[in-house]
Design a protein around this motif. Structure first.
Motif, PDB file in Angstrom:
ATOM      1  N   VAL A  99      33.095  47.860  27.855  1.00  0.00           N
ATOM      2  CA  VAL A  99      32.845  49.179  28.460  1.00  0.00           C
ATOM      3  C   VAL A  99      32.632  49.021  29.966  1.00  0.00           C
ATOM      4  CG1 VAL A  99      31.160  51.064  28.637  1.00  0.00           C
ATOM      5  CG2 VAL A  99      31.969  50.320  26.396  1.00  0.00           C
ATOM      6  N   ASP A 100      31.814  48.048  30.361  1.00  0.00           N
ATOM      7  CA  ASP A 100      31.567  47.812  31.790  1.00  0.00           C
ATOM      8  C   ASP A 100      32.854  47.457  32.523  1.00  0.00           C
ATOM      9  OD1 ASP A 100      28.881  48.333  31.359  1.00  0.00           O
ATOM     10  OD2 ASP A 100      28.287  46.210  31.372  1.00  0.00           O
ATOM     11  N   ALA A 101      33.689  46.609  31.913  1.00  0.00           N
ATOM     12  CA  ALA A 101      34.956  46.214  32.532  1.00  0.00           C
ATOM     13  C   ALA A 101      35.901  47.407  32.682  1.00  0.00           C
ATOM     14  CB  ALA A 101      35.618  45.111  31.712  1.00  0.00           C
ATOM     15  N   MET A 102      35.967  48.242  31.649  1.00  0.00           N
ATOM     16  CA  MET A 102      36.845  49.420  31.725  1.00  0.00           C
ATOM     17  C   MET A 102      36.329  50.414  32.768  1.00  0.00           C
ATOM     18  SD  MET A 102      39.408  48.794  29.836  1.00  0.00           S
ATOM     19  CE  MET A 102      40.231  50.369  29.730  1.00  0.00           C
ATOM     20  N   ASN A 103      35.013  50.573  32.864  1.00  0.00           N
ATOM     21  CA  ASN A 103      34.453  51.457  33.891  1.00  0.00           C
ATOM     22  C   ASN A 103      34.771  50.954  35.286  1.00  0.00           C
ATOM     23  OD1 ASN A 103      33.392  53.256  32.039  1.00  0.00           O
ATOM     24  ND2 ASN A 103      31.363  52.338  32.059  1.00  0.00           N
ATOM     25  N   THR A 104      34.793  49.646  35.467  1.00  0.00           N
ATOM     26  CA  THR A 104      35.140  49.059  36.754  1.00  0.00           C
ATOM     27  C   THR A 104      36.620  49.263  37.061  1.00  0.00           C
ATOM     28  OG1 THR A 104      33.414  47.397  36.500  1.00  0.00           O
ATOM     29  CG2 THR A 104      35.165  46.908  38.086  1.00  0.00           C
ATOM     30  N   ALA A 105      37.480  49.138  36.054  1.00  0.00           N
ATOM     31  CA  ALA A 105      38.927  49.242  36.255  1.00  0.00           C
ATOM     32  C   ALA A 105      39.425  50.673  36.392  1.00  0.00           C
ATOM     33  CB  ALA A 105      39.654  48.570  35.096  1.00  0.00           C
ATOM     34  N   THR A 106      38.748  51.628  35.789  1.00  0.00           N
ATOM     35  CA  THR A 106      39.230  53.010  35.740  1.00  0.00           C
ATOM     36  C   THR A 106      39.551  53.619  37.109  1.00  0.00           C
ATOM     37  OG1 THR A 106      38.179  53.406  33.618  1.00  0.00           O
ATOM     38  CG2 THR A 106      38.651  55.341  34.948  1.00  0.00           C
ATOM     39  N   PRO A 107      38.725  53.455  38.136  1.00  0.00           N
ATOM     40  CA  PRO A 107      39.044  54.094  39.418  1.00  0.00           C
ATOM     41  C   PRO A 107      40.322  53.569  40.094  1.00  0.00           C
ATOM     42  CG  PRO A 107      36.744  53.405  39.362  1.00  0.00           C
ATOM     43  CD  PRO A 107      37.397  52.839  38.159  1.00  0.00           C
ATOM     44  N   VAL A 108      40.768  52.383  39.714  1.00  0.00           N
ATOM     45  CA  VAL A 108      41.933  51.796  40.395  1.00  0.00           C
ATOM     46  C   VAL A 108      43.134  51.625  39.467  1.00  0.00           C
ATOM     47  CG1 VAL A 108      40.550  50.631  42.144  1.00  0.00           C
ATOM     48  CG2 VAL A 108      41.039  49.464  39.993  1.00  0.00           C
ATOM     49  N   THR A 109      43.095  52.238  38.291  1.00  0.00           N
ATOM     50  CA  THR A 109      44.214  52.125  37.357  1.00  0.00           C
ATOM     51  C   THR A 109      44.687  53.511  36.928  1.00  0.00           C
ATOM     52  OG1 THR A 109      42.686  51.967  35.480  1.00  0.00           O
ATOM     53  CG2 THR A 109      43.449  49.893  36.440  1.00  0.00           C
ATOM     54  N   PRO A 144      45.795  56.453  34.147  1.00  0.00           N
ATOM     55  CA  PRO A 144      45.114  56.894  32.914  1.00  0.00           C
ATOM     56  C   PRO A 144      45.582  56.167  31.654  1.00  0.00           C
ATOM     57  CG  PRO A 144      45.741  58.777  34.237  1.00  0.00           C
ATOM     58  CD  PRO A 144      46.360  57.573  34.900  1.00  0.00           C
ATOM     59  N   GLU A 145      46.822  55.692  31.621  1.00  0.00           N
ATOM     60  CA  GLU A 145      47.336  55.025  30.417  1.00  0.00           C
ATOM     61  C   GLU A 145      47.006  53.528  30.372  1.00  0.00           C
ATOM     62  OE1 GLU A 145      50.595  55.182  33.523  1.00  0.00           O
ATOM     63  OE2 GLU A 145      49.264  56.666  32.658  1.00  0.00           O
ATOM     64  N   ALA A 165      41.287  48.105  24.321  1.00  0.00           N
ATOM     65  CA  ALA A 165      40.437  48.951  25.156  1.00  0.00           C
ATOM     66  C   ALA A 165      41.282  49.909  25.986  1.00  0.00           C
ATOM     67  CB  ALA A 165      39.582  48.088  26.072  1.00  0.00           C
ATOM     68  N   GLN A 166      40.932  51.174  25.907  1.00  0.00           N
ATOM     69  CA  GLN A 166      41.512  52.226  26.722  1.00  0.00           C
ATOM     70  C   GLN A 166      40.361  52.987  27.353  1.00  0.00           C
ATOM     71  OE1 GLN A 166      43.302  53.849  23.231  1.00  0.00           O
ATOM     72  NE2 GLN A 166      45.366  53.264  23.884  1.00  0.00           N
ATOM     73  N   LYS A 167      40.670  53.849  28.303  1.00  0.00           N
ATOM     74  CA  LYS A 167      39.616  54.584  29.002  1.00  0.00           C
ATOM     75  C   LYS A 167      38.731  55.378  28.036  1.00  0.00           C
ATOM     76  CE  LYS A 167      38.862  58.192  32.407  1.00  0.00           C
ATOM     77  NZ  LYS A 167      39.448  59.197  33.252  1.00  0.00           N
ATOM     78  N   GLU A 168      39.337  56.042  27.071  1.00  0.00           N
ATOM     79  CA  GLU A 168      38.597  56.929  26.166  1.00  0.00           C
ATOM     80  C   GLU A 168      38.090  56.257  24.894  1.00  0.00           C
ATOM     81  OE1 GLU A 168      37.761  60.073  26.982  1.00  0.00           O
ATOM     82  OE2 GLU A 168      38.710  59.683  28.904  1.00  0.00           O
ATOM     83  N   ARG A 169      38.694  55.124  24.500  1.00  0.00           N
ATOM     84  CA  ARG A 169      38.311  54.503  23.225  1.00  0.00           C
ATOM     85  C   ARG A 169      38.489  52.988  23.301  1.00  0.00           C
ATOM     86  NH1 ARG A 169      40.410  57.140  18.082  1.00  0.00           N
ATOM     87  NH2 ARG A 169      38.391  58.128  18.261  1.00  0.00           N
TER      88      ARG A 169
END
Length: 177
Positions: free
Chosen positions: A75-85, A87-88, A110-114
């Motif tokens: 979850v922490d890794a995805m939260n870090t990646a989300t602003p620079v990646t 949506p898919e 791991a995806q942004k939503e699930r």
């Protein structure tokens, strides 16, 4: 039972060399006995941003602190990646869990939503089959799948769903004091 943010260990309780006895002890203390759902046992807890749902380990009969810690790290890794990646964006991989018996490998998608993590599944099990199994176990609707489709189900599973952000209350008229 739904847990509130802060019920799980903070980042300062984590180490990079696997799961220490202190962390396992802390997680075991925080994770209470699972509740029954659909004939199986699972636990559910929430943070401010995510809902976590996990089954108990079929080997130990208890919830798996290493699985919970791994999910939190993803979850922490995805939260870090989300602003620079885009949506898919998604990540798939596997890792051996240090707290578990040797050879217990956790596969994740791991995806942004699930985020879904499956423990101790054969390498030849298709990701779509694992997703169908997780839909059947964690889904709100009753699903079925052929009994022969998965001869060796995961030893334990965990699903993390992102919660919808709470709307910010807008103040139209501000009063100056």
């Amino acid at each position: 039972m739904i847990r509130k943010s802060g019920d799980l260990p903070s980042k300062r309780n984590r180490n990079s060399g696997g799961v220490s006895g202190q962390v396992v002890s802390a997680l075991s203390h925080l994770i209470h006995a699972p509740r029954s759902t659909r004939g199986g046992r699972s636990m559910i807890w929430k943070t401010k941003t995510h809902e976590f749902k996990a089954t108990v380990c079929q080997r130990t009969g208890k919830t798996c602190p290493a699985l919970a810690q791994m999910a939190r790290a993803i979850v922490d890794a995805m939260n870090t990646a989300t602003p620079v990646t885009r949506p898919e964006f998604q990540v798939e991989g596997s890792s051996e869990l240090t707290h578990c018996a040797p050879g217990c490998t956790a596969r994740f998608k791991a995806q942004k939503e699930r985020i879904r993590v499956f423990c101790d599944t054969p390498d030849d099990t298709l990701a779509d089959t694992l997703d169908s199994y997780a839909d059947m176990m964690f889904g709100a609707t009753i699903n079925a799948m052929p009994a022969g489709l998965m001869s060796n189900p995961p030893c334990a599973m965990l699903e993390v769903d992102a919660l919808a952000p709470r709307p910010v209350a807008r103040v139209d008229n501000q009063v100056a004091l």
